[in-house]
Design a protein around this motif. Sequence first.
Motif, PDB file in Angstrom:
ATOM      1  N   PRO A 180      14.589  -5.856   1.350  1.00 43.55           N
ATOM      2  CA  PRO A 180      14.801  -5.066   0.126  1.00 43.55           C
ATOM      3  C   PRO A 180      13.535  -4.809  -0.684  1.00 43.55           C
ATOM      4  O   PRO A 180      13.282  -3.680  -1.110  1.00 43.55           O
ATOM      5  N   GLN A 181      12.711  -5.850  -0.901  1.00 43.72           N
ATOM      6  CA  GLN A 181      11.506  -5.667  -1.705  1.00 43.72           C
ATOM      7  C   GLN A 181      10.534  -4.721  -1.015  1.00 43.72           C
ATOM      8  O   GLN A 181       9.944  -3.831  -1.645  1.00 43.72           O
ATOM      9  N   LEU A 182      10.355  -4.879   0.288  1.00 45.36           N
ATOM     10  CA  LEU A 182       9.439  -4.022   1.029  1.00 45.36           C
ATOM     11  C   LEU A 182       9.972  -2.592   1.093  1.00 45.36           C
ATOM     12  O   LEU A 182       9.195  -1.627   1.025  1.00 45.36           O
ATOM     13  N   LEU A 183      11.292  -2.430   1.220  1.00 43.55           N
ATOM     14  CA  LEU A 183      11.897  -1.100   1.228  1.00 43.55           C
ATOM     15  C   LEU A 183      11.623  -0.375  -0.090  1.00 43.55           C
ATOM     16  O   LEU A 183      11.288   0.820  -0.104  1.00 43.55           O
ATOM     17  N   GLU A 184      11.728  -1.090  -1.198  1.00 38.82           N
ATOM     18  CA  GLU A 184      11.469  -0.489  -2.506  1.00 38.82           C
ATOM     19  C   GLU A 184      10.016  -0.042  -2.621  1.00 38.82           C
ATOM     20  O   GLU A 184       9.722   1.067  -3.105  1.00 38.82           O
ATOM     21  N   GLU A 185       9.090  -0.867  -2.144  1.00 35.77           N
ATOM     22  CA  GLU A 185       7.677  -0.512  -2.197  1.00 35.77           C
ATOM     23  C   GLU A 185       7.377   0.687  -1.308  1.00 35.77           C
ATOM     24  O   GLU A 185       6.589   1.570  -1.676  1.00 35.77           O
ATOM     25  N   PHE A 186       8.000   0.739  -0.133  1.00 41.16           N
ATOM     26  CA  PHE A 186       7.756   1.839   0.793  1.00 41.16           C
ATOM     27  C   PHE A 186       8.293   3.153   0.211  1.00 41.16           C
ATOM     28  O   PHE A 186       7.665   4.209   0.343  1.00 41.16           O
ATOM     29  N   GLU A 187       9.463   3.104  -0.412  1.00 38.83           N
ATOM     30  CA  GLU A 187      10.029   4.308  -0.999  1.00 38.83           C
ATOM     31  C   GLU A 187       9.148   4.830  -2.136  1.00 38.83           C
ATOM     32  O   GLU A 187       9.056   6.044  -2.344  1.00 38.83           O
ATOM     33  N   GLU A 188       8.490   3.943  -2.879  1.00 37.28           N
ATOM     34  CA  GLU A 188       7.557   4.385  -3.905  1.00 37.28           C
ATOM     35  C   GLU A 188       6.401   5.170  -3.283  1.00 37.28           C
ATOM     36  O   GLU A 188       5.943   6.173  -3.845  1.00 37.28           O
ATOM     37  N   LEU A 189       5.940   4.734  -2.118  1.00 35.23           N
ATOM     38  CA  LEU A 189       4.845   5.433  -1.440  1.00 35.23           C
ATOM     39  C   LEU A 189       5.274   6.830  -0.988  1.00 35.23           C
ATOM     40  O   LEU A 189       4.537   7.802  -1.176  1.00 35.23           O
ATOM     41  N   VAL A 190       6.460   6.938  -0.364  1.00 32.10           N
ATOM     42  CA  VAL A 190       6.854   8.220   0.220  1.00 32.10           C
ATOM     43  C   VAL A 190       7.251   9.245  -0.844  1.00 32.10           C
ATOM     44  O   VAL A 190       7.416  10.428  -0.506  1.00 32.10           O
ATOM     45  N   HIS A 191       7.396   8.827  -2.085  1.00 32.53           N
ATOM     46  CA  HIS A 191       7.729   9.773  -3.152  1.00 32.53           C
ATOM     47  C   HIS A 191       6.512  10.134  -4.005  1.00 32.53           C
ATOM     48  O   HIS A 191       6.652  10.763  -5.054  1.00 32.53           O
ATOM     49  N   GLN A 192       5.312   9.753  -3.531  1.00 32.72           N
ATOM     50  CA  GLN A 192       4.100  10.168  -4.227  1.00 32.72           C
ATOM     51  C   GLN A 192       3.842  11.661  -3.973  1.00 32.72           C
ATOM     52  O   GLN A 192       4.218  12.198  -2.934  1.00 32.72           O
ATOM     53  N   PRO A 193       3.182  12.361  -4.913  1.00 29.93           N
ATOM     54  CA  PRO A 193       2.973  13.809  -4.737  1.00 29.93           C
ATOM     55  C   PRO A 193       1.957  14.161  -3.675  1.00 29.93           C
ATOM     56  O   PRO A 193       2.046  15.233  -3.051  1.00 29.93           O
ATOM     57  N   HIS A 194       0.961  13.317  -3.449  1.00 29.86           N
ATOM     58  CA  HIS A 194      -0.041  13.609  -2.423  1.00 29.86           C
ATOM     59  C   HIS A 194      -0.686  12.310  -1.959  1.00 29.86           C
ATOM     60  O   HIS A 194      -0.593  11.274  -2.626  1.00 29.86           O
ATOM     61  N   GLY A 195      -1.338  12.390  -0.810  1.00 30.51           N
ATOM     62  CA  GLY A 195      -1.944  11.215  -0.202  1.00 30.51           C
ATOM     63  C   GLY A 195      -1.475  11.054   1.236  1.00 30.51           C
ATOM     64  O   GLY A 195      -0.743  11.895   1.781  1.00 30.51           O
ATOM     65  N   ILE A 196      -1.899   9.959   1.867  1.00 26.92           N
ATOM     66  CA  ILE A 196      -1.562   9.696   3.274  1.00 26.92           C
ATOM     67  C   ILE A 196      -0.832   8.365   3.379  1.00 26.92           C
ATOM     68  O   ILE A 196      -1.275   7.349   2.829  1.00 26.92           O
ATOM     69  N   VAL A 197       0.290   8.384   4.090  1.00 26.13           N
ATOM     70  CA  VAL A 197       1.036   7.167   4.421  1.00 26.13           C
ATOM     71  C   VAL A 197       0.968   7.000   5.935  1.00 26.13           C
ATOM     72  O   VAL A 197       1.390   7.901   6.679  1.00 26.13           O
ATOM     73  N   LEU A 198       0.436   5.874   6.385  1.00 24.83           N
ATOM     74  CA  LEU A 198       0.260   5.627   7.813  1.00 24.83           C
ATOM     75  C   LEU A 198       1.238   4.565   8.301  1.00 24.83           C
ATOM     76  O   LEU A 198       1.507   3.580   7.599  1.00 24.83           O
ATOM     77  N   VAL A 199       1.758   4.762   9.516  1.00 30.23           N
ATOM     78  CA  VAL A 199       2.575   3.761  10.196  1.00 30.23           C
ATOM     79  C   VAL A 199       1.854   3.406  11.484  1.00 30.23           C
ATOM     80  O   VAL A 199       1.528   4.298  12.278  1.00 30.23           O
ATOM     81  N   THR A 200       1.581   2.133  11.693  1.00 27.94           N
ATOM     82  CA  THR A 200       0.798   1.707  12.850  1.00 27.94           C
ATOM     83  C   THR A 200       1.603   0.755  13.729  1.00 27.94           C
ATOM     84  O   THR A 200       2.567   0.134  13.295  1.00 27.94           O
ATOM     85  N   GLY A 201       1.161   0.651  14.960  1.00 30.91           N
ATOM     86  CA  GLY A 201       1.811  -0.231  15.931  1.00 30.91           C
ATOM     87  C   GLY A 201       1.591   0.283  17.335  1.00 30.91           C
ATOM     88  O   GLY A 201       1.137   1.421  17.529  1.00 30.91           O
ATOM     89  N   PRO A 202       1.906  -0.508  18.336  1.00 33.98           N
ATOM     90  CA  PRO A 202       1.741  -0.063  19.724  1.00 33.98           C
ATOM     91  C   PRO A 202       2.790   0.964  20.109  1.00 33.98           C
ATOM     92  O   PRO A 202       3.736   1.235  19.360  1.00 33.98           O
TER      93      PRO A 202
END
Length: 527
Positions: A261-283
């Motif tokens: 829940p806490q991480l989901l809330e933080e991630f949703e704050e990122l994706v609702h920003q007006p501009h910038g880059i959100v990266l998802v990493t992994g194999p």
Amino acid sequence: MTHAAPTTPWAPPASSASSATRSATDLRAGAAGSLARRLSPKYLDEYCLIPLSITETGELVIAAGGPLDPTVLDELSWLYERPVRVIDAAAAEIHAAVMSAQSDEPIDAAVADPRDGDMVLLAEDDATIDDLRALANQTPVIKLVNLLILEALRSRASDIHLEAGADGLRVRYRIDGVLQEMSNPPRQYQAAVISRVKIMAALNIAERRLPQDGRIRLRLSDRDLDLRVSITPTLHGESVVLRILDRGVGVRDLRELGLPPQLLEEFEELVHQPHGIVLVTGPTGSGKTTTLYGAIDRVNRAGVKIVTVEDPVEYQIAGITQIPINPKIGFTFAAALRSILRHDPDVIMVGEMRDREAAEIAIQAALTGHLVFSTLHTNDAPSGVTRMVDMGIEPYLVAATVLGIVAQRLVRVVCDACAEDVCPAEDVLARVAVGQSAVSSPRFRRGRGCENCAGTGYRGRTGLYELMPMTPDMRNAVVRQAPLAELRSLAGRSGTASLRAAGWAKACDGVTTLEEVLRATRDEVLE
């Protein structure tokens, strides 16, 4: 005799089942034997059983993947005129054995006899293109390839591996992220099966020296499927991997992916920003694209123009402009990005930042007021920063545009149908728990193995996530090109929980096992 399929669901066994199990070879021999031929393949497959043998006492031995309905046992006893004894076997192995045995008929006299070992290999090497095309269009070969695909769908596999070996074609399915061995088709089918896949993917069947990539589109009932085909030459012939993409599967909500829940809330704050880059990493295969689609779905509304550039388009979403790239004609990620910037987008999703050119255009898009989602292949979140710098992006541009980086892994979920509480091995517990927060009442579970999970003890997967927001301290460290170890230490002090910590929490909740956490994450003492 035709058997009408009873509508009765699985019931408790009517006869005591032996604890003995049979190998895939035994099952395949049973499926191809004369006893099994008295029943239709559909009947064997539907009730997940195979007649194996008749004992000295006159009993019919049946291998079954689960408890058999009394009606089925009565039918078998009446048909074979003898008592029935049931033994346990893995459901997946029985289905695979039936599937393989259905195709056990000669394709061509020149390659039908497996005893002609060297002659078979010479025939495959020297076969003309017309011969290969004719073999690939034979009914048994078409049927075998179709069955391989259908069985993979039934098993919830994400990939089909057809691997050329000295003894013929080896078949493995990747189910819940782990490769599982299936029954192999007869050796003489190897060239014909590979050629059939090439024909379906519109590839060059004459080319056997170079890798080839293609795509197969299928419609199964009301399901539209895409199969990404990759063929590469190996020592013993060509090997094939088919990635299964179900276009009918909808986008999964972020809340379904396993984000705390806490991480989901933080991630949703990122994706609702007006501009910038959100990266998802992994194999590869860690669920990055699924997470990106979940993020896109959160910002998809009438007043927002969203454009995606993908290779290929895995999910179709209403209201979004989705562009598949085509490197063969020079339409790369970078070329597509240059084009879509003139389409006045608000949000851009780039399937993968593969090179400096694509990364630079994404940076410029973020600087000019666009929100950009993309993926990178790195082991953890802090490594995403150093990866962009290694690609040639100036550190101050990375610090100015990146909003946050999410690293993720997928772990298998304990099967609820056969789950049981366990005390984990001390050495495994010590490896996972080192450096983690103590949990007052952990509940460790594992699956015993049942028909629902094909004997593996796992069914389905969930995500482990590590979210690193770009705090002011982190931006300063990036600008001065701090080493990766310092970035990791700074992220930890800022509250970023590692992938191992996320796995520890899920194992303590009984969602997954400690062994799965060890398989998917790296020991933090090695960081």
